[in-house]
Write a protein that holds these residues in place. Structure first.
Motif, PDB file in Angstrom:
ATOM      1  N   ALA A 150       0.827  -1.214   0.000  1.00 17.10           N
ATOM      2  CA  ALA A 150       0.000   0.000   0.000  1.00 17.10           C
ATOM      3  C   ALA A 150       0.853   1.252   0.000  1.00 17.10           C
ATOM      4  N   ALA A 151       1.991   1.198   0.682  1.00 19.61           N
ATOM      5  CA  ALA A 151       2.894   2.342   0.707  1.00 19.61           C
ATOM      6  C   ALA A 151       3.469   2.648  -0.673  1.00 19.61           C
ATOM      7  N   GLU A 152       3.430   1.645  -1.557  1.00 18.43           N
ATOM      8  CA  GLU A 152       3.911   1.819  -2.927  1.00 18.43           C
ATOM      9  C   GLU A 152       2.779   2.131  -3.898  1.00 18.43           C
ATOM     10  N   GLY A 153       1.571   2.310  -3.360  1.00 11.37           N
ATOM     11  CA  GLY A 153       0.456   2.713  -4.215  1.00 11.37           C
ATOM     12  C   GLY A 153      -0.493   1.621  -4.624  1.00 11.37           C
ATOM     13  N   TYR A 154      -0.327   0.410  -4.056  1.00  4.67           N
ATOM     14  CA  TYR A 154      -1.239  -0.683  -4.366  1.00  4.67           C
ATOM     15  C   TYR A 154      -2.477  -0.616  -3.470  1.00  4.67           C
ATOM     16  N   LYS A 155      -3.622  -1.015  -4.020  1.00  2.00           N
ATOM     17  CA  LYS A 155      -4.833  -1.161  -3.225  1.00  2.00           C
ATOM     18  C   LYS A 155      -4.876  -2.592  -2.696  1.00  2.00           C
ATOM     19  N   CYS A 156      -4.811  -2.748  -1.369  1.00  2.00           N
ATOM     20  CA  CYS A 156      -4.687  -4.071  -0.776  1.00  2.00           C
ATOM     21  C   CYS A 156      -5.817  -4.362   0.206  1.00  2.00           C
ATOM     22  N   VAL A 157      -6.198  -5.639   0.237  1.00  2.00           N
ATOM     23  CA  VAL A 157      -7.163  -6.139   1.213  1.00  2.00           C
ATOM     24  C   VAL A 157      -6.551  -7.364   1.876  1.00  2.00           C
ATOM     25  N   ASN A 158      -6.473  -7.355   3.199  1.00  2.00           N
ATOM     26  CA  ASN A 158      -5.855  -8.423   3.973  1.00  2.00           C
ATOM     27  C   ASN A 158      -6.920  -9.346   4.558  1.00  2.00           C
ATOM     28  N   LEU A 159      -6.673 -10.647   4.478  1.00  2.00           N
ATOM     29  CA  LEU A 159      -7.589 -11.630   5.053  1.00  2.00           C
ATOM     30  C   LEU A 159      -7.356 -11.739   6.558  1.00  2.00           C
ATOM     31  N   LYS A 160      -8.343 -11.311   7.353  1.00  2.00           N
ATOM     32  CA  LYS A 160      -8.238 -11.426   8.808  1.00  2.00           C
ATOM     33  C   LYS A 160      -8.212 -12.895   9.224  1.00  2.00           C
ATOM     34  N   GLY A 161      -7.235 -13.239  10.046  1.00  2.29           N
ATOM     35  CA  GLY A 161      -7.134 -14.619  10.516  1.00  2.29           C
ATOM     36  C   GLY A 161      -6.421 -15.539   9.563  1.00  2.29           C
ATOM     37  N   GLY A 162      -6.085 -15.053   8.376  1.00  2.61           N
ATOM     38  CA  GLY A 162      -5.318 -15.828   7.419  1.00  2.61           C
ATOM     39  C   GLY A 162      -6.011 -17.097   6.942  1.00  2.61           C
ATOM     40  N   ILE A 163      -5.207 -17.997   6.393  1.00 10.79           N
ATOM     41  CA  ILE A 163      -5.771 -19.220   5.836  1.00 10.79           C
ATOM     42  C   ILE A 163      -6.283 -20.153   6.940  1.00 10.79           C
ATOM     43  N   ARG A 164      -5.834 -19.946   8.180  1.00  8.22           N
ATOM     44  CA  ARG A 164      -6.403 -20.716   9.287  1.00  8.22           C
ATOM     45  C   ARG A 164      -7.890 -20.404   9.432  1.00  8.22           C
ATOM     46  N   ALA A 165      -8.243 -19.126   9.405  1.00  8.03           N
ATOM     47  CA  ALA A 165      -9.652 -18.740   9.498  1.00  8.03           C
ATOM     48  C   ALA A 165     -10.419 -19.223   8.269  1.00  8.03           C
ATOM     49  N   TRP A 166      -9.779 -19.173   7.118  1.00 11.22           N
ATOM     50  CA  TRP A 166     -10.379 -19.630   5.862  1.00 11.22           C
ATOM     51  C   TRP A 166     -10.766 -21.109   5.965  1.00 11.22           C
TER      52      TRP A 166
END
Length: 350
Positions: free
Chosen positions: A101-117
């Motif tokens: 994001a600091a480089e200008g990308y639009k990012c969405v992070n998965l809360k809890g990661g693949i464990r939550a998935w």
């Protein structure tokens, strides 16, 4: 106060990241919906070993712990895309999302990661092969498995399609014995990294349809031989055999004009171009309306990265997979084609 309220909110869907403010977090359901949308790239930032143990289908792998993470990310990710990023628990991916994001990308992070998935019952791919899925015009799914080099497995409507199946290249192997028998096998030409008679026999039943260039059909003693320019309709799949050859001085002996095939498969309206071993030949200007293209990149036998970029600009596929690339560095190709609106996906077709 506004920042404190934002951090305390746990609304459904997306929320701004506390302490970061430059990317968003998503719960499992919102993340699952997001990655189905056009213009979204799913990014796994774990290690290769973790990825092989189970990953979200279609996810690109860039290890966040490696020193060259940002270098690879900048080369492989387009800023016009939304980057849906995940790791094991959400910590590494949050760090990666912040860096991106600091480089200008639009990012969405998965809360809890693949464990939550996984805990939510969402599917993961548990083998080492990357899988990309596309929808046909009637809403059916076509899945492409990145096996290795020129070897591609395609699933469609309960049918199995194998492209240039080869079980062993150097120290790399594919265990085709664990895969379903093929309904269709396509072979582009007779070189050992494309034609493997024992693997063809392993994958075949008496109902398997073999489609090859003339030389391979002669060598195998069976199969339908197709020549450049020939078109067939096989069980509803339109098959076009197109030229594949070298043009550069000193290379024409590798793949002489008129001998080898590339194939265009039209699968329920989805047009797939598998180029085979070729350079950026003039005949590519006649190839139109391609949804998914596989273009080779390993000089001196096929294309240089510059030739591949030129070919992609000529064909203008919606999605491009560089393949057959060996030791060639293909990570710069996405940035070179960013202005063309082509979705370039780097998979492990080494």
């Amino acid at each position: 106060m506004k920042k404190l309220i934002t951090c305390l909110l746990t609304a459904l869907g997306l929320t701004t990241a506390c302490g970061q403010g430059n990317f968003e977090n998503a719960d499992v359901e919102a993340f699952a919906k997001l990655i189905t949308e056009k213009g979204v790239v799913t990014l796994d930032v774990r290690s290769a070993e973790e990825y092989a143990e189970g990953h979200i289908a279609g996810a690109l792998l860039i290890d966040q712990n490696q020193d060259d993470f940002m270098e690879k990310a900048k080369a492989m990710l387009q800023k016009e895309k939304t980057i849906a990023v995940y790791c094991r628990s959400g910590r590494r991916s949050a760090n990666a999302a912040g860096l991106l994001a600091a480089e200008g990308y639009k990012c969405v992070n998965l809360k809890g990661g693949i464990r939550a998935w996984k805990e939510a019952g969402k599917a993961v791919i548990t083998d080492a092969y990357e899988v990309d899925a596309f929808q046909t015009k009637s809403g059916k799914t076509v899945r492409f498995h990145a096996l290795m080099h020129s070897c591609i497995r395609i699933e469609f409507d309960g049918k199995e399609i194998e492209i240039d199946p080869v079980a062993k290249l150097g120290n790399r192997t594919i265990d085709y014995g664990t895969m379903p028998k093929a309904d269709y096998i396509f072979v582009t030409h007779e070189h050992g990294d494309h034609y493997d008679a024992s693997t063809i026999r392993l994958l075949s039943t008496e109902k398997t349809q073999l489609i090859m260039n003339k030389r391979c059909a002669e060598m195998f003693g069976a199969g339908k031989a197709m020549s450049n320019g020939q078109t067939e309709v096989i069980d509803g799949i339109k098959v076009e055999a197109v030229p594949a050859y070298n043009t550069s001085e000193g290379r024409t002996q590798f793949h002489p004009k008129g001998r080898d095939n590339g194939y265009i498969l039209t699968i329920d309206g989805l047009r797939v171009y598998i180029a085979g071993d070729t350079e950026d030949i003039p005949e590519m200007s006649a190839i139109k309306d391609i949804d998914v293209a596989f273009l080779p990149c390993n000089q001196p036998y096929t294309m240089t990265t510059e030739q591949l970029v030129k070919a992609a600009k000529t064909i203008k596929p919606k999605v491009l997979f560089p393949y057959h690339y060996g030791q060639t560095d293909v990570t710069t190709i996405p940035s070179q084609l960013a202005s063309e609106g082509i979705d370039v996906r780097i998979r492990h077709y080494e």
